[in-house]
Design a protein around this motif. Sequence first.
Motif, PDB file in Angstrom:
ATOM      1  N   ASP A 161       0.824  -1.219   0.000  1.00  0.00           N
ATOM      2  CA  ASP A 161       0.000   0.000   0.000  1.00  0.00           C
ATOM      3  C   ASP A 161       0.846   1.253   0.000  1.00  0.00           C
ATOM      4  O   ASP A 161       0.563   2.230  -0.689  1.00  0.00           O
ATOM      5  CB  ASP A 161      -0.905   0.004   1.236  1.00  0.00           C
ATOM      6  CG  ASP A 161      -2.269  -0.570   0.894  1.00  0.00           C
ATOM      7  OD1 ASP A 161      -2.473  -0.880  -0.300  1.00  0.00           O
ATOM      8  OD2 ASP A 161      -3.104  -0.695   1.811  1.00  0.00           O
ATOM      9  N   GLU A 162       1.924   1.195   0.806  1.00  0.00           N
ATOM     10  CA  GLU A 162       2.827   2.349   0.896  1.00  0.00           C
ATOM     11  C   GLU A 162       3.500   2.601  -0.452  1.00  0.00           C
ATOM     12  O   GLU A 162       3.581   3.735  -0.925  1.00  0.00           O
ATOM     13  CB  GLU A 162       3.905   2.100   1.964  1.00  0.00           C
ATOM     14  CG  GLU A 162       3.393   2.149   3.392  1.00  0.00           C
ATOM     15  CD  GLU A 162       2.864   3.530   3.760  1.00  0.00           C
ATOM     16  OE1 GLU A 162       3.510   4.533   3.383  1.00  0.00           O
ATOM     17  OE2 GLU A 162       1.784   3.599   4.387  1.00  0.00           O
ATOM     18  N   ARG A 164       2.475   1.711  -3.377  1.00  0.00           N
ATOM     19  CA  ARG A 164       1.472   2.202  -4.327  1.00  0.00           C
ATOM     20  C   ARG A 164       1.282   3.716  -4.157  1.00  0.00           C
ATOM     21  O   ARG A 164       1.209   4.464  -5.124  1.00  0.00           O
ATOM     22  CB  ARG A 164       0.144   1.475  -4.074  1.00  0.00           C
ATOM     23  CG  ARG A 164      -0.968   1.876  -5.049  1.00  0.00           C
ATOM     24  CD  ARG A 164      -2.302   1.397  -4.535  1.00  0.00           C
ATOM     25  NE  ARG A 164      -2.415  -0.050  -4.578  1.00  0.00           N
ATOM     26  CZ  ARG A 164      -2.982  -0.717  -5.586  1.00  0.00           C
ATOM     27  NH1 ARG A 164      -3.475  -0.058  -6.590  1.00  0.00           N
ATOM     28  NH2 ARG A 164      -3.052  -2.015  -5.557  1.00  0.00           N
ATOM     29  N   LYS A 165       1.241   4.150  -2.898  1.00  0.00           N
ATOM     30  CA  LYS A 165       1.064   5.589  -2.633  1.00  0.00           C
ATOM     31  C   LYS A 165       2.242   6.391  -3.177  1.00  0.00           C
ATOM     32  O   LYS A 165       2.081   7.479  -3.736  1.00  0.00           O
ATOM     33  CB  LYS A 165       0.930   5.838  -1.123  1.00  0.00           C
ATOM     34  CG  LYS A 165      -0.487   5.646  -0.623  1.00  0.00           C
ATOM     35  CD  LYS A 165      -0.590   6.032   0.834  1.00  0.00           C
ATOM     36  CE  LYS A 165      -1.863   5.445   1.440  1.00  0.00           C
ATOM     37  NZ  LYS A 165      -1.728   5.156   2.865  1.00  0.00           N
ATOM     38  N   ARG A 168       1.977   6.548  -6.914  1.00  0.00           N
ATOM     39  CA  ARG A 168       0.875   7.469  -7.269  1.00  0.00           C
ATOM     40  C   ARG A 168       1.374   8.910  -7.205  1.00  0.00           C
ATOM     41  O   ARG A 168       1.165   9.705  -8.134  1.00  0.00           O
ATOM     42  CB  ARG A 168      -0.278   7.250  -6.282  1.00  0.00           C
ATOM     43  CG  ARG A 168      -1.509   8.077  -6.602  1.00  0.00           C
ATOM     44  CD  ARG A 168      -2.599   7.850  -5.547  1.00  0.00           C
ATOM     45  NE  ARG A 168      -3.836   8.513  -5.936  1.00  0.00           N
ATOM     46  CZ  ARG A 168      -4.093   9.774  -5.687  1.00  0.00           C
ATOM     47  NH1 ARG A 168      -3.199  10.523  -5.056  1.00  0.00           N
ATOM     48  NH2 ARG A 168      -5.229  10.320  -6.083  1.00  0.00           N
ATOM     49  N   ASP A 387      -5.348   7.108 -10.582  1.00  0.00           N
ATOM     50  CA  ASP A 387      -6.059   6.081  -9.813  1.00  0.00           C
ATOM     51  C   ASP A 387      -6.559   4.962 -10.713  1.00  0.00           C
ATOM     52  O   ASP A 387      -6.572   3.792 -10.319  1.00  0.00           O
ATOM     53  CB  ASP A 387      -7.232   6.699  -9.036  1.00  0.00           C
ATOM     54  CG  ASP A 387      -6.720   7.513  -7.844  1.00  0.00           C
ATOM     55  OD1 ASP A 387      -5.545   7.311  -7.456  1.00  0.00           O
ATOM     56  OD2 ASP A 387      -7.475   8.340  -7.317  1.00  0.00           O
ATOM     57  N   THR A 392      -6.664   2.200  -8.059  1.00  0.00           N
ATOM     58  CA  THR A 392      -6.845   2.580  -6.661  1.00  0.00           C
ATOM     59  C   THR A 392      -8.330   2.890  -6.446  1.00  0.00           C
ATOM     60  O   THR A 392      -8.871   3.689  -7.202  1.00  0.00           O
ATOM     61  CB  THR A 392      -6.015   3.835  -6.321  1.00  0.00           C
ATOM     62  OG1 THR A 392      -4.717   3.659  -6.869  1.00  0.00           O
ATOM     63  CG2 THR A 392      -5.915   4.062  -4.829  1.00  0.00           C
TER      64      THR A 392
END
Length: 393
Positions: A161-162, A164-165, A168, A387, A392
């Motif tokens: 998740d981190e 991916r952020k 992004r 996204d 996302t």
Amino acid sequence: MDYTIVVIAIFVVALVAVGGALLVIPRRQVGPAEKKPEVERSEGSSGAGATAVLEPEEAEGGTAVAEPEAPVVPAPPPVPQIELPPPSAGRLVRLRARLAQSQNVFGRGLLNLLAGDKLDEDTWEEIEEILITADVGVTSATQITEGLRTRVRVMGTRDADEVRKLLRAELLAHINPDLDRTVRTEPHGERPAVILMVGVNGVGKTTTAGKLARVVVGDGGSVLLGAADTFRAAAAEQLQTWGERVGATVVRKEEGADPASVAFDAVAKGLEEGVGTVIIDTAGRLHTKTGLMDELGKVKRVVEKKSQVDEVLLVLDATTGQNGLRQARVFAEVVNVTGIVLTKMDGTAKGGIIIQVQRELGVPVKLVGLGEGPDDLAPFDPEAFVDAILETP
Ligand SMILES: Nc1nc2c(ncn2[C@@H]2O[C@H](COP(=O)(O)OP(=O)(O)OP(=O)(O)O)[C@@H](O)[C@H]2O)c(=O)[nH]1
């Protein structure tokens, strides 16, 4: 005496026979005439030109008594259905599934690599390659990879998740969410906003002009379309259809007419009708740079006698990659492009072109085409785009 009786008897019998025959014959003659003629109406008989069809036996000998013809009322001309398209807000979100589908390889490829067991030199090279394959451009691909590498190291994180952020944020920074992407369709008092659509044939320019008219109408505005692509008669025809669907006037002339004169008339008519936005489709043939410059320069100059030109939207086909980029450079040299429309984004996995084209031309992508449907044109929203790439929620 006997003879007289016989003669009288014969006479009476003959009389009875003739009388009977006279009574029977008229009846037979009346028979068919009593029958009512059948009148069959052809299909759609309610309209003008309905044909009464007589049965064959009547046509041959019988006395057909036709019913009095109903007065022929001409059918009213079909009223064109004027559509009310949906507003522009939220369109990219609606079309996100299509974007996610086409850009899936790009986004998922990056995420898979970042989530792998090891993030070594080879992996970072692969990440850079994926970005280049997606048409991000070499310079931006290197910068994105380096930026991400630094962030991952600094954060010391490998959490999916981190990561991916971080990806992004990196992609978003390169798309530059701060650019003004407003399409200037607002009138200036009495004067309509004027938008010139430029780009080579086949990129979806005419279609985009029609779709943009729907965006404006959907947002509550009024539009007039100018068919200054006089090079191809079908383009004016196409535009006419788009216009009719939203009740917009289309100014057009014969094939081969001077594009500048069509553009001038369109703006004049727009002023007269008091519409808010005039959208002009141009031919923009890329035969020679000088020819293109002459044509577009003249259109712009002539229009400016009536009203300022608010937008010059360059339409590019996202599937054409480097070729599209070369075209973009030529157009940017001959005319002051204020925004880019990337069409056919639904048909390519190379969404990275957005980053490259903005970087090369210094002009924001304002609209994206995501299908052949009339409302498959959306204002470009960087966050919704990233996204969709990274799926996302
Ligand atoms: N899949 C997809 N097809 C599109 C999109 N935009 C346009 N098209 C299709 O691209 C084709 C060419 O579009 P046109 O609008 O005729 O292209 P043009 O640039 O105006 O060409 P000329 O009129 O010759 O100048 C049409 O079949 C459109 O439906 C899009 O966003 N996605």
